[in-house]
Enzyme design. Sequence first.
Site, PDB file in Angstrom:
ATOM      1  N   LEU A 192       0.845  -1.186   0.000  1.00 46.31           N
ATOM      2  CA  LEU A 192       0.000   0.000   0.000  1.00 46.31           C
ATOM      3  C   LEU A 192       0.883   1.240   0.000  1.00 46.31           C
ATOM      4  CD1 LEU A 192      -2.680  -1.046   2.610  1.00 46.31           C
ATOM      5  CD2 LEU A 192      -3.008  -0.837   0.158  1.00 46.31           C
ATOM      6  N   ASP A 222      -7.609   8.058   8.458  1.00 43.28           N
ATOM      7  CA  ASP A 222      -7.178   7.902   7.066  1.00 43.28           C
ATOM      8  C   ASP A 222      -6.743   6.461   6.853  1.00 43.28           C
ATOM      9  OD1 ASP A 222      -7.524  10.652   6.393  1.00 43.28           O
ATOM     10  OD2 ASP A 222      -5.656  11.088   7.450  1.00 43.28           O
ATOM     11  N   LEU A 223      -7.361   5.782   5.909  1.00 45.51           N
ATOM     12  CA  LEU A 223      -7.119   4.364   5.702  1.00 45.51           C
ATOM     13  C   LEU A 223      -5.634   4.064   5.501  1.00 45.51           C
ATOM     14  CD1 LEU A 223      -8.212   1.503   5.264  1.00 45.51           C
ATOM     15  CD2 LEU A 223      -8.500   2.076   2.837  1.00 45.51           C
ATOM     16  N   ASP A 224      -5.088   3.237   6.399  1.00 48.91           N
ATOM     17  CA  ASP A 224      -3.700   2.766   6.297  1.00 48.91           C
ATOM     18  C   ASP A 224      -2.678   3.895   6.217  1.00 48.91           C
ATOM     19  OD1 ASP A 224      -4.414   0.077   6.416  1.00 48.91           O
ATOM     20  OD2 ASP A 224      -4.807  -0.008   4.270  1.00 48.91           O
ATOM     21  N   GLU A 225      -3.001   5.056   6.791  1.00 47.13           N
ATOM     22  CA  GLU A 225      -2.062   6.170   6.766  1.00 47.13           C
ATOM     23  C   GLU A 225      -1.720   6.663   8.167  1.00 47.13           C
ATOM     24  OE1 GLU A 225      -3.146   9.295   4.099  1.00 47.13           O
ATOM     25  OE2 GLU A 225      -3.539   7.937   2.418  1.00 47.13           O
TER      26      GLU A 225
END
Length: 279
Positions: A192, A222-225
């Site tokens: 990712l 925040d998705l995967d952040e």
Amino acid sequence: MSDATKHILLMDGPDNKGLIYHVTGVLFRHNLNIIRNDEYVSPDGQFFMRTEFEGELDKEALMTELQNTLPQGINLRINPKKKKNIVVFVTKEHHCLGELLIRYTFNELDADILAVVSNYNYLQPLVSKFGIPFHYISHELKTRDEHEDAILRTLSIYQPEYLVLAKYMRVLTPAFVKHYPNRIVNIHHSFLPAFIGASPYRQAHDRGVKIIGATAHFVNNDLDEGPIIAQNVKEVDHRHTAIDMATEGKDVEKIVLSQALKLVFNDRVFIHRNRTIIL
């Protein structure tokens, strides 16, 4: 001394002269012995310090003197040096969960697993072998809010300090995350955002990648952040099939997750903006 008399002081804030001197002086006056001290000043002038100490503690009196001695703007926390209470979230993949269960069984996790929560019942037989409660909370025929409300009701039974997403394949909403700010740890493959969506290892194989890896991070909105805690990689080449890469990737994922949790559970991780400072 026993672990019951060991504590960890965490502090962060604007850098100033004499911060270490003032803290060590206060601890000395309270007849507390410093076992280890680690500090760091970031390029933007933010000071971070982790102090492990031992002795009989009057926490309220110590905090009051520290606050009166140190400049304004310094954040202070004193945590007992003890295992953290956690709940693990899973879906269908077993590799990260299995690693955590084995480490927990042999006292290598620095945490007590209070329960395992899953939106599928696949891993219940594995968890039952370790005598840990397993809660199957299906997402079928439920809205996302209804599903998360059901999970929160279950978590209220255990009051965990941290949630661990051990390959939990559902996105948590901001409304859920706010109940555990900076207390949810996730693991994912390092592709990712280069390889998002379904079959990341197939995508990586098709592109001929030369490394695979994993990233453990805190969950935010925040998705995967969220802030990254630990990462690692493994070299691969054209001889590796997509299945080979997935197998190798699982090995990296479970080790990186375990390394990240060890840091978090030992109070070694500070969050500064969207980065981590690890002492």
